[in-house]
Enzyme design. Structure first.
Site, short mmCIF file in Angstrom:
data_model
loop_
_atom_site.label_atom_id
_atom_site.label_comp_id
_atom_site.label_asym_id
_atom_site.label_seq_id
_atom_site.Cartn_x
_atom_site.Cartn_y
_atom_site.Cartn_z
CD GLN A 1 -3.29 0.14 0.34
OE1 GLN A 1 -3.58 -1.02 0.56
NE2 GLN A 1 -3.92 0.87 -0.56
CE LYS B 1 -5.57 -4.11 2.60
NZ LYS B 1 -5.76 -3.52 1.26
N GLY C 1 -12.53 -0.59 2.68
CA GLY C 1 -12.83 -2.01 2.51
C GLY C 1 -11.70 -2.78 1.84
CG ASP C 2 -8.57 -5.88 0.95
OD1 ASP C 2 -7.98 -5.23 0.09
OD2 ASP C 2 -8.36 -7.11 1.11
#
Ligand code: NDP
Ligand code: 2IT
Length: 445
Positions: free
Chosen positions: A111, A126, A165-166
């Site tokens: 990221q 994350k 989100g993920d």
């Protein structure tokens, strides 16, 4: 690998046992750095590589909740605040039984560079949990989210850390998380999460952004080869948020999406995937692909083998890490594959990536190709900060511009550092240089 980088990687390996995905992600970035450290010795003297090997902060917590039968359940919660040199930590939350610290660290590490490539002033982070939403009632998911936020709230904020989100975290979960945050802090602080509902601070086109962005990126890869999506056979793995909107954009550009998958198998649809039915099964019913196949005469469900056994011209892996192996890559190459763009994070194994590069397939790594999601999250933060609301067309146009920009930046950087056409080298170096300069200028912190 440069000797000094190799020494740091050996230390990373010793310090992080049992975290193969994290080591895989670090090795991939470190493997691109030779031409950078030769040209920019200040990267060594300011300890940038050593510092990137270690997250700024790793938060682990207990998430107790009560299921519908009255039984106490205990999950593990994570937030890895990896690097904030460019802005507040930014990155999604993943709820999946496979989640552990190594997975979250790999995603947080990726990221950093992805967010740097967007040019939008966001650091890397994350989080998530080993909670499995599958088969859980709405009430259970809500209670889990509330318990998760009851600890997470103290670590996040619009200028601190902004989750989204993920896998396993979509609009419903972001709603429950935001509600609990708002109740605890007593403020309607929209900038604390992205991917929100459209009536309370969400951005139009955020839901579509990752999939659309990956397809804009693939369109640029095709363009470079003198090709277009028109009439092209496309395979998309996964059938969640990224896969669904990647499919929608492929159809809009005239391509043919022949198959999608989930963890139960894949469906091949001779008439092309029916998006309305796919959204009904996946977004509304939260069902399995068997249900899609049973309602469509032109489709069949395949439960053995891999979706990558199908011949395809464009492959968009949009499910999860390490889902496309070296042998899958070989069979795709044999069937005439031209372009791969990773909608998921690290879906291709190192063997698959090596095979694509060797065969001259145009390969775009996730940190470049799937950056449209987090980029549009940053646009959501901009809208929240200015209390404004952009139209769908305005937001999508910004997204497209950002994706074309990342594509061109990857190619220009790859060329400049001696690997023309190599999107991995371009993404790693362009992503790193910006973060490295910020880390050097801000001192040893
Ligand atoms: P979703 O939860 O919406 O969908 C995930 C899809 O992948 C589902 O079809 C799921 O199948 C499948 N899948 C997940 N884990 C596995 C597994 N271990 N084996 C087989 N299939 C699996 O997630 P997203 O679409 O949001 O995320 C997909 C990928 O894209 C992830 O790698 C994520 O990190 C990445 N990504 C997401 C972004 C976003 O904005 N959402 C942004 C950038 C990257 P099943 O339902 O059967 O589990
Ligand atoms: O992997 C990713 O870039 C995401 N899951 C999106 C992160 C975000 O903050 O929108």
């Amino acid at each position: 690998m440069h000797r000094h980088v190799e020494e740091i990687f050996a230390l990373v390996t010793r310090r992080n046992p049992g975290e193969p995905e994290f080591l895989q992600a670090v090795e991939e970035v470190f493997g691109s750095l030779d031409p950078v450290v030769e040209r920019h010795p200040w990267i060594f003297t300011s300890g940038v590589i050593e510092r990137l090997a270690e997250p700024e902060r790793q938060i682990l917590f207990r998430v107790p909740w009560v299921d519908d039968s009255g039984t106490v359940q205990v999950n593990r919660g994570f937030r890895v605040e990896y690097n904030s040199a460019l802005g507040p930590y930014k990155g999604g939350l993943r709820f999946h039984p496979s989640v552990n610290l190594g997975i979250i660290k790999f995603l947080g590490f990726e990221q950093i560079f992805k967010n740097s490539l967007t040019g939008l002033g966001i650091g890397g982070g994350k989080g998530g949990s080993d909670f499995d939403p599958r088969g859980r009632s709405e009430g259970e998911v809500m209670r889990f989210c509330q318990s998760f936020m009851t600890e997470l709230y103290r670590h996040i904020g619009p200028s601190t850390d902004v989750p989204a989100g993920d896998i396993g975290v979509g609009g419903r979960e972001i709603g429950f998380l935001f509600g609990q945050y708002r109740r605890i802090v007593g403020r309607h602080e929209t900038g604390v999460l992205t991917g929100k509902g459209l009536d309370w601070g969400g951005s139009l086109a955020r839901k579509e952004a990752t999939g659309y962005g990956a397809v804009f990126f693939a369109r640029e890869q095709l363009r470079r080869l003198g090709l277009t999506f028109e009439g092209r056979r496309v395979t998309i793995s996964g059938s969640g948020n990224v896969a669904i909107y990647a499919a929608e954009k492929v159809f809009q550009l005239g391509g043919f999406v022949q198959a999608v998958s989930d963890s139960s198998g894949y469906v091949v649809d001779d008439d092309g995937i029916d998006l309305a039915l796919l959204r009904q099964v996946k977004e509304v019913e939260r069902g399995r692909l068997a249900s899609y196949a049973s309602r469509r005469a032109s489709a069949r469900l395949v439960t053995g083998g891999s979706i990558w056994d199908l011949p395809a011209s464009v492959a968009l892996p949009c499910a999860t890490q390490n889902e496309l192996s070296g042998s899958a890559a070989a069979s795709l190459i044999g069937s005439g594959l031209r372009v791969v763009a990773e909608g998921a994070n690290m879906p291709c194994t190192p063997e698959a990536v090596a095979a694509f590069l060797e065969a001259g397939v145009s390969f775009a790594p996730g940190k470049a190709a799937n950056a449209g999601g987090v980029a549009t999250s940053a646009l959501e933060m901009q809208q929240n900060a200015s209390r404004s609301c952009w139209t769908f067309a305005q937001t999508e146009a910004r997204l497209e511009e950002i994706m074309v920009g990342i594509h061109d930046q990857c190619l220009a950087t790859a060329e400049e550092y001696g690997s023309p056409g190599n999107y991995i080298v371009g993404a790693n170096i362009a992503g790193l240089l910006k973060v490295a300069r910020a880390m050097a200028e801000q001192g040893i912190v």
